[in-house]
Design a protein around this motif. Structure first.
Motif, PDB file in Angstrom:
ATOM      1  N   ASP A  83      48.713  76.212  48.991  1.00 45.50           N
ATOM      2  CA  ASP A  83      48.936  74.899  48.673  1.00 45.50           C
ATOM      3  C   ASP A  83      50.335  74.443  48.917  1.00 45.50           C
ATOM      4  OD1 ASP A  83      49.149  72.296  47.439  1.00 45.50           O
ATOM      5  OD2 ASP A  83      48.949  72.818  45.575  1.00 45.50           O
TER       6      ASP A  83
ATOM      7  N   LYS B  77      55.426  75.721  41.532  1.00 44.41           N
ATOM      8  CA  LYS B  77      53.932  75.657  41.581  1.00 44.41           C
ATOM      9  C   LYS B  77      53.227  76.950  41.582  1.00 44.41           C
ATOM     10  CE  LYS B  77      53.532  71.363  44.141  1.00 44.41           C
ATOM     11  NZ  LYS B  77      52.727  70.885  43.055  1.00 44.41           N
TER      12      LYS B  77
ATOM     13  N   GLU C 227      49.509  64.789  52.044  1.00 46.02           N
ATOM     14  CA  GLU C 227      50.055  66.138  52.854  1.00 46.02           C
ATOM     15  C   GLU C 227      48.941  66.234  53.844  1.00 46.02           C
ATOM     16  OE1 GLU C 227      51.309  68.393  48.905  1.00 46.02           O
ATOM     17  OE2 GLU C 227      49.395  68.623  49.292  1.00 46.02           O
TER      18      GLU C 227
ATOM     19  N   LYS D 217      44.540  73.076  49.960  1.00 47.26           N
ATOM     20  CA  LYS D 217      44.321  72.156  48.948  1.00 47.26           C
ATOM     21  C   LYS D 217      45.600  70.901  49.113  1.00 47.26           C
ATOM     22  CE  LYS D 217      45.888  70.435  45.337  1.00 47.26           C
ATOM     23  NZ  LYS D 217      46.179  69.144  45.982  1.00 47.26           N
TER      24      LYS D 217
HETATM   25 MG   LIG Z   1      49.898  69.200  45.195  1.00 50.07          MG
END
Ligand SMILES: [Mg+2]
Ligand SMILES: Nc1ncnc2c1ncn2[C@@H]1O[C@H](COP(=O)(O)OP(=O)(O)OP(=O)(O)O)[C@@H](O)[C@H]1O
Length: 311
Positions: free
Chosen positions: A164, A38, A187, A182
């Motif tokens: 994140d 990511k 989540e 975020k």
């Molecule tokens: Mg994500």
């Protein structure tokens, strides 16, 4: 300078197989290799938006390809070398039956000493950064408090941290009060300990995190847009209607849009527009592609933001 940290990078290998069958010999008709993880995706998006960005994290002996890709893109990287190989994630696209199969490894074994080296590397490099993005899963051998620990340490230097992550890594990270998180709805639901569906439920849980000292909670809702909570206002960002080709990496582009806005001192509404436009640019493209500046400039004009009164 914006810094992104990828503690669990991956080589993404996409295999295109017509009529993929489990338990049989399958022939690959095409294959694509990508630098994944990511933080690395966020960095590619940030670069396309015109920012100076540096990638930190771990890199194994099999990761030279990723460093070469970043080099070619003009993205600086200073990874901490580790002994174990990094993950290779297999993605199988069946073009006949239109299925997508993801086979993701958990991540390498990393030693205590390697973790210490990464913490030192982050500590050194953030002196040149105003914004740092901590993104993605942790390798299983790394303590779930890692992000929380790093946030505590670097926040003192006045650097804005965007986190994140998911599960416990996000939970402990939030306790250290990063500048922004975020989560997607799933989540945030993990943090809340219950399934959140309606906007008012999401806002209620998000506001608890704001009240605990996080400045921005942006909750992405996939095709339903996003909600952005601050201690002043709550924004609902309508999704932009486009022909969706693939949603992989949309969240990373959204994070990049925010990091861009924060780093360049844009007003919050302008920052939200960047995030929404960057993520929409990604969903308009197939595969794991980063946003394009041309798309973002066009899409920005189409972002509609509503302000929700606090109940
Ligand atoms: Mg994500
Ligand atoms: N189907 C869609 N149509 C329009 N926009 C979309 C769609 N899916 C995602 N987006 C845009 O991308 C943003 C982030 O998407 P999403 O909520 O799926 O992130 P995520 O779950 O974190 O993704 P990732 O898998 O990259 O971590 C959304 O807020 C929206 O702006």
């Amino acid at each position: 300078m914006i810094t992104t940290v990828t503690i669990n990078p991956a080589i993404d290998r996409t295999l295109i197989i017509d009529d993929f069958k489990v338990g049989a010999v399958n022939r690959v008709s095409r294959s694509i290799i990508d630098a994944g993880g990511k933080g690395i995706n966020v960095a590619k998006n940030l670069k396309n938006l015109g920012n100076d960005v540096v990638c930190l994290g771990f890199m194994g002996p099999n990761g030279k390809y990723i460093e070469d890709v970043l080099n070619k893109l003009g993205i600086e990287s200073h990874f901490v070398p580790i002994e174990s190989d990094i993950r290779i994630n297999i993605k199988i696209i069946d073009e006949k039956y239109h299925t997508y199969t993801d086979i993701n490894e958990a991540g390498p074994d990393v030693s205590r000493d390697e973790v210490e080296k990464l913490i030192s590397s982050i500590n050194e490099h953030v002196d040149f950064s105003n914004v740092i993005v901590l993104s993605g899963s942790l390798p299983p051998s790394v303590d779930k408090r890692f992000y929380g620990y790093v946030i505590e340490k670097i926040k003192k230097k006045g650097i804005k941290v965007i986190l994140d992550a998911d599960g416990d890594a996000l939970k402990y990270g939030i306790e250290a009060k990063p500048y922004m998180i975020k989560p997607n709805v799933h989540e945030l639901s993990q943090i809340a300990g219950k399934k959140l569906e309606r906007k008012d439920e999401i806002i209620e849980e998000g506001m608890k995190i704001i009240e605990n000292g996080v400045s921005i909670v942006a909750v992405s809702m996939g095709g339903k847009g996003s909600l952005v909570l601050t201690d002043e206002k709550i924004y609902f960002v309508k999704p932009i209607k486009v022909d969706v080709k693939g949603t992989v990496g949309a969240g990373d582009a959204y994070v990049a849009g925010f990091a861009h806005g924060i780093y360049n001192n844009l007003a919050i509404e302008e920052t939200i527009k960047m995030a929404s436009a960057a993520s929409t640019s990604v969903v308009m493209r197939e595969g794991t592609k980063a946003c394009s500046l041309k798309d973002v400039n066009e899409l920005k004009e189409k972002v509609e933001i509503g302000i929700i009164e606090r109940g």
